[in-house]
Design a protein around this motif. Structure first.
Motif, PDB file in Angstrom:
ATOM      1  N   TYR B 336       0.839  -1.060   0.061  1.00  0.00           N
ATOM      2  CA  TYR B 336       0.097   0.154   0.050  1.00  0.00           C
ATOM      3  C   TYR B 336       0.939   1.401   0.230  1.00  0.00           C
ATOM      4  N   ILE B 337       0.655   2.033  -1.053  1.00  0.00           N
ATOM      5  CA  ILE B 337       1.582   3.267  -1.134  1.00  0.00           C
ATOM      6  C   ILE B 337       0.627   4.362  -0.468  1.00  0.00           C
ATOM      7  N   PRO B 338       0.515   4.970   0.372  1.00  0.00           N
ATOM      8  CA  PRO B 338      -0.352   5.892   1.037  1.00  0.00           C
ATOM      9  C   PRO B 338      -0.329   7.383   0.572  1.00  0.00           C
ATOM     10  N   ALA B 342       4.527  11.715   4.258  1.00  0.00           N
ATOM     11  CA  ALA B 342       5.169  12.011   5.526  1.00  0.00           C
ATOM     12  C   ALA B 342       4.422  11.619   6.856  1.00  0.00           C
ATOM     13  N   ALA B 343       3.011  11.928   6.735  1.00  0.00           N
ATOM     14  CA  ALA B 343       2.184  11.843   8.018  1.00  0.00           C
ATOM     15  C   ALA B 343       2.092  10.194   8.212  1.00  0.00           C
ATOM     16  N   VAL B 344       1.920   9.352   7.218  1.00  0.00           N
ATOM     17  CA  VAL B 344       1.417   8.036   7.290  1.00  0.00           C
ATOM     18  C   VAL B 344       2.549   7.047   6.789  1.00  0.00           C
ATOM     19  N   GLY B 345       3.326   7.528   5.583  1.00  0.00           N
ATOM     20  CA  GLY B 345       4.098   6.518   4.987  1.00  0.00           C
ATOM     21  C   GLY B 345       5.548   6.517   5.391  1.00  0.00           C
ATOM     22  N   SER B 346       5.861   7.326   6.288  1.00  0.00           N
ATOM     23  CA  SER B 346       7.319   7.086   6.892  1.00  0.00           C
ATOM     24  C   SER B 346       7.276   7.772   8.484  1.00  0.00           C
ATOM     25  N   ALA B 347       8.325   7.591   8.911  1.00  0.00           N
ATOM     26  CA  ALA B 347       8.858   8.288  10.468  1.00  0.00           C
ATOM     27  C   ALA B 347       9.935   9.118  10.268  1.00  0.00           C
ATOM     28  N   ALA B 349      11.907  10.877  12.003  1.00  0.00           N
ATOM     29  CA  ALA B 349      13.074  10.941  12.894  1.00  0.00           C
ATOM     30  C   ALA B 349      13.651   9.432  12.915  1.00  0.00           C
ATOM     31  N   ALA B 350      13.048   8.377  12.145  1.00  0.00           N
ATOM     32  CA  ALA B 350      13.578   7.284  12.199  1.00  0.00           C
ATOM     33  C   ALA B 350      14.583   6.860  10.859  1.00  0.00           C
ATOM     34  N   ASN B 355      12.719   2.794   8.432  1.00  0.00           N
ATOM     35  CA  ASN B 355      11.585   2.979   7.575  1.00  0.00           C
ATOM     36  C   ASN B 355      11.250   2.022   6.144  1.00  0.00           C
ATOM     37  N   MET B 358       9.376  -1.339   7.679  1.00  0.00           N
ATOM     38  CA  MET B 358       7.937  -1.241   8.191  1.00  0.00           C
ATOM     39  C   MET B 358       6.922  -1.972   7.297  1.00  0.00           C
ATOM     40  N   VAL B 411       8.932   5.202  -0.113  1.00  0.00           N
ATOM     41  CA  VAL B 411       7.808   4.390   0.117  1.00  0.00           C
ATOM     42  C   VAL B 411       7.486   3.443  -0.905  1.00  0.00           C
ATOM     43  N   ARG B 414       9.892   0.569  -0.930  1.00  0.00           N
ATOM     44  CA  ARG B 414       9.417  -0.388   0.203  1.00  0.00           C
ATOM     45  C   ARG B 414       8.221  -1.400  -0.154  1.00  0.00           C
TER      46      ARG B 414
END
Lengths: 297, 505, 337
Positions: B336-338, B342-347, B349-350, B355, B358, B411, B414
């Motif tokens: 799933y590519i959201p 930025a808000a859903v597909g990755s973190a 600070a990680a 990333n 996940m 994203v 992945r």
């Protein structure tokens, strides 16, 4: 049952509501400005200490109240700066402030008055209870209105004022926008940081009054951690009221009565350890019943 | 007479990227002036400078011939500018009239003059044909109406230069015509309108003049009456428009995603998704077209397990996953590519390695029992970075350091790395540069060729038309029509997007 | 919440010590003498075991706070969980028929851990099922538990031979043995727990999933991390650790449940502070807890020797956190966030 809901119970409920109400108003205003203020507990404590210290030093309840409000406002400066200019995490700051308040008041209690635990002195002047003689023949009305401190009257006056200010004035409208959509407010020329800081400071003054009522209202003592979770109950009232100060006030009435019922049960012979739980149980029940329908993520 | 708004030699750098390179722009009083360009051409940067959101590195802005320095949007608003952003700046919990007067409220003594405020909003709405209820709570209004509220805000402030940033992306064709009418009306009242878009037909329909940006520079200026679509496209892309090569027809295989009468409810509102049924077969791309806010988001959330549906069934490779959670969906072979990388597909600070793991972190090679194989995670991340040409600077760097295009590539990389049978791609190229768009489109096409089932959800008609084998049109939570790729053209689709049922027949 | 870079923490501690010195000086004492008393009081050879015994529960409560914090959750109910664990640990040996001491100890500790874990998980359940914020719910659940325990040892379970509200003493055979040199047996258990926590954070799939949730909960949910289950697990572990601390204190030091005795040192809040200091990262949190343990045990000595109240330690801790919160905010501001 009529014996249970006595004028005395109502009277003590009204007394118990005052500090909760002042703190919940403070919390609601902060929430409207977009600051989750969980430092209410610590601010109440600072207010209570300063109120007692002020009353003791200047030999007057009014001076005590002024000191309480001033000290809590000063203390709230930490959150005001921390959550605006310094952009810190309000929850971490709140937790830190609560501990600082607890430690600082205990420290100063020892250094200024040379006691630990509880400071009880006849030179601490409490707030006078304002008797309304006209109500002597209406016991229930007298229980509500007569024999309360000026701060109780003030608290309800402030509630009305905040209701009007927030929902019927231009600065109130701006404040309601600042918390929800700071970016949009800033674009339209509203100084978000200034609104936030001013609100947090004003809320500090209100919690200072809450502390003053707690320390000088019914008794005239300061004891360590005497806020005893009231700031947290106020936080719950803010949540239940969904940041609306008027609804939060309603929640406070509920909690105040729970407190009074606890006291009443205690006078009927129930152990104080159990009756002290009453407000928390009512709070928990209110949370469970007043919950929002769960939003799917 | 000097232009109402003039920008001279605007320069803006981000690191090594020259976002605006000596841009000149002049907008006359009462003119509708379009600014066109591909994603990344520098339109947004220029607008944010004109609206005082950031200062230029060099150059000056003149209003009515006088040089000004805009320190903030509030400053710009005070000087008669107003910008309607793509993402509206509105207060969802306030009413329409509160939103409109916010910051410039009519007062009576100490109080807000609510009656005057309502009347003001009603008058403006009536005069410009912006039908909206002043007392409605904004959060409950559809997107098109919210845009009207933004325009009312501008009118309330007696706007003289209105900047509209991609205003039609969220509108149906009739709503679009309504907006154009308002723009023309404003222009006739000597207000200047700066209209940012990348849609050719809109520019030709409404604008007087157009400035085309490419790679941060002004590529061309035209008077719309005296130009051709081909000339504008050439200025935008730097080459003559090439027809897309026809795709190899693939024999679609068995059904991998089977959606039956899927329903998602919302409390107190019409159903977000209303008995939607469709299938996606191996080796085909099915496009879901629709104006934003017609239920696509809820549909995708239900399909990937983020939100349990209220009715219907979903079969993933014949496995019933209707009410299952995300993990079960992923185990059953879903990638799933959201929409929001930025808000859903990755973190942010990680690390990039974290990333990259996940979603696939529960299974080999990343997990061995309860243990995580850190070496395998890092190696896989490094391999993906190399294969997709992601400019990352190492797998231990935080993902937040990546540019938008590179983050989107991460994203996509992945989600494609594990050969999941079904891929759901939601707005996969939103806000990324042309190069990234091309490579992402190529990757999606390769997925199709590899026999996977791809569900493409996009608000970009060109993307849907370019990639899809079949196209489903969503309107108000329902599938209004299903078209084969060959039979669909942009005009027909446009009518469907607006909910015109007769077009569906 | 990001992991802390050492210089920021060092800076915050230094600044806090400076502010503390001002406070001490303002109340008429010599800051250097006071701080000297803290260092010698905590780290002199003969006081080290004492410091270590103080550090054991503090490290435990730190980890109890750090586990949820790593996933972006806050457990403010440590006090109630600690009390429940202590109470259960005090009651199990009294309720059991005579049996080998090791068996009783193991059973008492297990029971304490599970009871407190279940109670803590209740707060997560409230958030997951009913949408009541865990931060507030965990704290609100704490007060009734403390009150209930207080009533139980004040009335039905009271040891009437003593003047205090407390339970009957646990038999000597059911007490945690000492390791020697005055170091309690709890230290060994806590060492094991600390190692487990660090390893779990760095090497387990579950540790990875929790870390990602802390950095972006929507990202974790999108990747198939089950948010409800994870919240329940994190809170259960957190509560279990608090229960373990209660059991260690009762079985290893106090040998009975005395009303208020578990809470008066304030381990819960100090632990939360230490965990916040490290953003929930276990190794850093443990280091912060050890530092706080030195500060607090040293403060006892300081109060004895210099008349500066030992709550100064608490003030210093709070100031460190506040400075650090501001510092994090400044970083965010510079990053343009």
């Amino acid at each position: 049952m009529s014996g249970f809901v006595s004028p005395f119970l109502v009277h003590s409920a009204v007394q118990a509501i005052t500090p909760l109400l002042l703190a919940a108003l403070a919390g609601s205003l902060c929430a409207q400005a977009g600051v989750f203020n969980i430092a209410l507990e610590g601010q109440i404590l600072v207010g209570a200490f300063a109120a007692v210290a002020g009353s003791f030093h200047f030999a007057g309840a009014a001076a005590g109240v002024a000191c309480g409000a001033a000290a809590a406002t000063l203390f709230a400066l930490i959150l005001a700066c921390g959550s605006t200019m310094l952009r810190g995490d309000a929850i971490v700051i709140g937790i830190g402030m609560n501990l600082l308040a607890s430690g600082l008041t205990a420290y100063l209690l020892r250094q200024m008055f040379g006691v630990s635990g509880t400071f009880d002195d006849p030179r601490i002047i409490g707030l006078p209870a304002l008797r309304i003689a006209a109500l002597d023949r209406a016991p229930l009305a007298a229980a509500v209105f007569s024999g309360q401190t000026a701060l109780t009257w003030l608290a309800w006056g402030v509630t009305a004022l905040i209701g009007v200010g927030l929902f019927r004035t231009a600065p109130g409208l701006r404040l309601r926008g600042v918390g929800a959509e700071a970016g949009a407010a800033a674009t339209l020329g509203v100084a978000v940081g200034r609104y936030r800081a001013a609100t947090v400071l004003g809320a500090g003054a209100l919690t200072g009054l809450a502390g003053a009522q707690l320390a000088l209202g019914t008794i005239s003592v300061f004891s360590e951690d005497m806020s005893a979770g009231r700031g947290w109950i106020a936080v719950v009232a803010v949540m239940l009221g969904r940041n609306n100060p008027l609804l939060a006030a309603l929640a406070c009435v509920l909690f105040g009565f729970a407190d009074a019922v606890g006291l009443r049960l205690q006078s009927l012979g129930m152990a104080s350890q159990l009756t002290d739980i009453a407000p928390y149980l009512v709070t928990l029940a209110a949370l469970l019943l007043g919950r929002r329908p769960r939003q799917p993520a | 007479m000097p232009p109402a708004l003039e920008a001279r030699g605007i320069v803006r750098r981000y690191g090594t990227l020259l976002a605006n390179d000596r841009i000149d722009l002049a907008v006359a009083e009462g003119e509708i002036h379009a600014v066109m360009g591909e994603n990344g051409a520098g339109k947004s940067t220029l607008m944010s400078i004109l609206f005082g959101m950031q200062p230029p590195d060099a150059g000056e802005i003149r209003l009515d011939g006088r040089s000004v320095r805009l320190h903030s949007p509030a400053d710009a608003i005070a000087r008669g500018l107003f910008m309607v952003h793509q993402a509206f700046r509105l207060f969802a919990h306030l009413t329409v009239w509160e939103n409109v007067v916010y910051g410039q409220e009519p007062r009576r003594l100490l109080l807000l003059d609510r009656r005057a405020a309502r009347a003001r909003v009603a008058t403006l709405a009536a005069r410009y044909g912006l039908s909206v209820d002043p007392d409605a709570r904004l959060g409950l209004l559809p997107v098109g109406v919210r845009q009207r509220v933004e325009i009312l805000k501008a009118l309330h402030r007696r706007v003289r230069i209105l900047i509209l940033d991609e205003p039609t992306a969220v509108l149906t064709p009739p709503e679009r015509e309504g907006l154009f009418a308002v723009m023309r009306r404003l222009a006739s009242e000597r207000c200047s309108v700066l209209f940012v878009t990348h849609k050719l037909d809109e520019v030709l329909a409404v604008a007087d003049r157009v400035t085309v940006l490419r790679d941060g520079r002004v590529a061309a200026r035209f008077a719309t009456a005296a130009t051709t679509p081909a000339a504008i496209v050439e200025a935008m892309t730097g080459r003559a428009p090439v027809p897309r090569p026809p795709r190899a027809a693939l024999a679609a295989g068995r059904v991998l995603l089977d959606v039956r009468a899927l329903t998602v409810r919302a409390p107190g509102r019409p159903r977000l998704v209303d008995e939607v049924s469709f299938t996606v077969r191996a080796g085909e791309i099915v496009g879901i077209a629709g104006v934003a806010g017609n239920g696509q988001e809820a549909l995708v959330a239900a399909l990937v397990g983020l939100r349990p549906p209220d009715g219907g069934r979903v079969l993933l490779d014949r496995r019933d996953v209707t009410a299952a959670d995300v993990a079960t969906h992923r185990d059953a072979g879903l990638a799933y590519i959201p929409e929001d990388r930025a808000a859903v597909g990755s973190a942010a600070a990680a690390s990039i390695a974290d990333n990259m793991a996940m979603g696939f972190h529960r299974a080999a090679p990343f997990a061995r029992g309860i243990w995580q194989d850190r070496a395998a995670v890092r190696a896989a991340a490094a391999a993906l970075i190399a294969r997709h040409g992601i400019r990352a600077g190492g797998v231990d760097r935080p993902a937040g350091a990546l540019s938008g295009g590179n983050l989107q590539k991460l994203v996509v990389a992945r989600e494609l790395a594990h050969g999941a049978a079904v891929l759901i791609a939601e707005q996969p190229t939103r806000g990324v540069d042309l190069g990234a768009i091309e490579s992402i489109h190529a990757l999606l096409a390769a997925e199709r060729a590899a026999g996977r089932a791809v569900l493409l959800v996009s608000a970009e008609l060109s993307e849907i038309l370019a990639l899809s084998d079949r196209i489903l049109v969503m309107f108000e939570g329902r599938v209004l029509a299903e078209l084969a790729a060959g039979t669909a053209d942009a005009q027909h689709l446009g009518r469907l997007l607006a909910g015109q049922r007769d077009a569906a027949a | 919440m990001r992991r802390l870079r050492p210089p920021a923490a060092v800076l915050a501690v230094t600044a806090a010590l400076g502010l503390g010195a001002l406070l001490v000086a303002a109340s008429g004492a010599d800051p250097l003498t006071a701080y000297g008393a803290i260092v010698t009081g905590a780290l002199a050879w003969d006081t080290l075991p004492n410091t270590l015994n103080w550090a054991v529960p503090l490290v435990g409560m730190t980890l109890a706070a750090a586990v949820p914090l790593r996933g972006g959750m806050v457990n403010l109910g440590g006090d109630g969980q600690l009390v429940l664990g202590g109470l259960v640990a005090a009651l199990v040996p009294l309720a059991l028929p005579p049996a080998p001491g090791a068996f009783i100890i193991a059973l008492a500790m297990l029971a304490a851990v599970f009871a407190a874990a279940a109670y803590a998980a209740l707060a997560a359940w409230g958030e997951v099922r009913h949408g009541i914020p865990m931060l507030v719910l965990s704290l609100l659940l704490s007060y009734p538990m403390i009150g209930l325990a207080s009533w139980l040892v004040g009335f039905p379970l009271r040891d009437h031979s003593s003047g205090l509200p407390q339970t009957v003493l646990i038999a000597a055979s059911a007490r945690l043995p000492e390791l020697g040199a005055g170091i309690g047996g709890g230290a060994l258990a806590m060492l094991l727990v600390a190692v487990l926590a660090v390893v779990a954070d760095r090497r387990l799939v579950a540790g990875y999933a929790l870390r990602m949730r802390g950095l972006n909960p929507r990202f974790a949910a999108y990747g198939g991390v089950r948010p409800g289950r994870q919240a329940l697990a994190a809170m259960a572990i957190s509560g279990g650790l608090a229960g373990l601390v209660g059991a260690i204190l009762v079985l290893g030091a106090q040998f009975r449940f005395t009303d208020g005795a578990l809470l008066s040192p304030g381990f819960t809040w100090s632990g939360l502070m230490a965990a916040l200091l490290a953003g929930g990262e276990p190794a850093g949190a443990i280091a912060a807890a050890l530092f706080f343990a030195v500060l607090q045990t040293g403060a006892f000595a300081m109060q004895r020797e210099t008349a500066v109240p030992r709550v100064l330690a608490m003030i210093l801790q709070a100031v460190v956190i506040l400075l650090l919160a501001a510092r994090h905010g400044l970083d965010r501001r510079q990053a343009g966030g």
